[in-house]
Design a protein around this motif. Sequence first.
Motif, PDB file in Angstrom:
ATOM      1  N   CYS A   3      -0.303   8.586 -17.227  1.00 28.74           N
ATOM      2  CA  CYS A   3      -0.960   7.219 -17.066  1.00 28.74           C
ATOM      3  C   CYS A   3      -2.475   7.637 -16.778  1.00 28.74           C
ATOM      4  O   CYS A   3      -2.775   8.627 -16.253  1.00 28.74           O
ATOM      5  CB  CYS A   3      -0.430   6.660 -15.692  1.00 28.74           C
ATOM      6  N   HIS A   5      -4.658   6.188 -15.406  1.00 27.59           N
ATOM      7  CA  HIS A   5      -5.243   5.584 -14.201  1.00 27.59           C
ATOM      8  C   HIS A   5      -4.988   6.430 -12.874  1.00 27.59           C
ATOM      9  O   HIS A   5      -5.757   6.515 -12.280  1.00 27.59           O
ATOM     10  CB  HIS A   5      -4.948   4.141 -13.787  1.00 27.59           C
ATOM     11  N   CYS A   6      -3.661   6.726 -12.816  1.00 30.37           N
ATOM     12  CA  CYS A   6      -3.317   7.422 -11.864  1.00 30.37           C
ATOM     13  C   CYS A   6      -2.627   8.840 -11.924  1.00 30.37           C
ATOM     14  O   CYS A   6      -2.318   9.703 -11.153  1.00 30.37           O
ATOM     15  CB  CYS A   6      -2.203   6.804 -11.026  1.00 30.37           C
ATOM     16  N   CYS A  17       2.285   1.324 -16.218  1.00 29.06           N
ATOM     17  CA  CYS A  17       2.732   2.349 -15.166  1.00 29.06           C
ATOM     18  C   CYS A  17       3.439   1.910 -14.205  1.00 29.06           C
ATOM     19  O   CYS A  17       3.084   0.664 -13.707  1.00 29.06           O
ATOM     20  CB  CYS A  17       1.435   3.056 -15.061  1.00 29.06           C
ATOM     21  N   CYS A  20       1.306   2.598 -10.396  1.00 29.35           N
ATOM     22  CA  CYS A  20       0.083   1.720 -10.368  1.00 29.35           C
ATOM     23  C   CYS A  20       0.001   0.412 -11.017  1.00 29.35           C
ATOM     24  O   CYS A  20      -0.755  -0.515 -10.652  1.00 29.35           O
ATOM     25  CB  CYS A  20      -1.048   2.728 -10.675  1.00 29.35           C
TER      26      CYS A  20
END
Length: 97
Positions: A3, A5-6, A17, A20
């Motif tokens: 992911c 983002h995280c 995801c 998140c």
Amino acid sequence: MICAHCGTAIADKALICYRCGNATTEPRVKPPAGGSLFERPRRSRLPLVLVVILIVLAVLAAWVLGVFESQQSSGLTPDNALRVFLDALRDRLQRIA
Ligand SMILES: [Zn+2]
């Protein structure tokens, strides 16, 4: 896949995801520019509302003035209220003309 983002390891075919909730790809359908469809300003209706309010106020003012003027000469009852109002309105129009 990871992911973006995280950093969590998620399935390669995952669209979002699981941790998140962010999408793994760019959204295919982008929101329309210029804000939401429900927040568009409705300027076209405002003048009409103002005109209606002004007309109502004018009629109310004419009615009140007509009642106050005619109360001295004749008693006002629901039966003749409309006639008295129309008479007072006609007098005013004749005075203006
Ligand atoms: Zn994530």
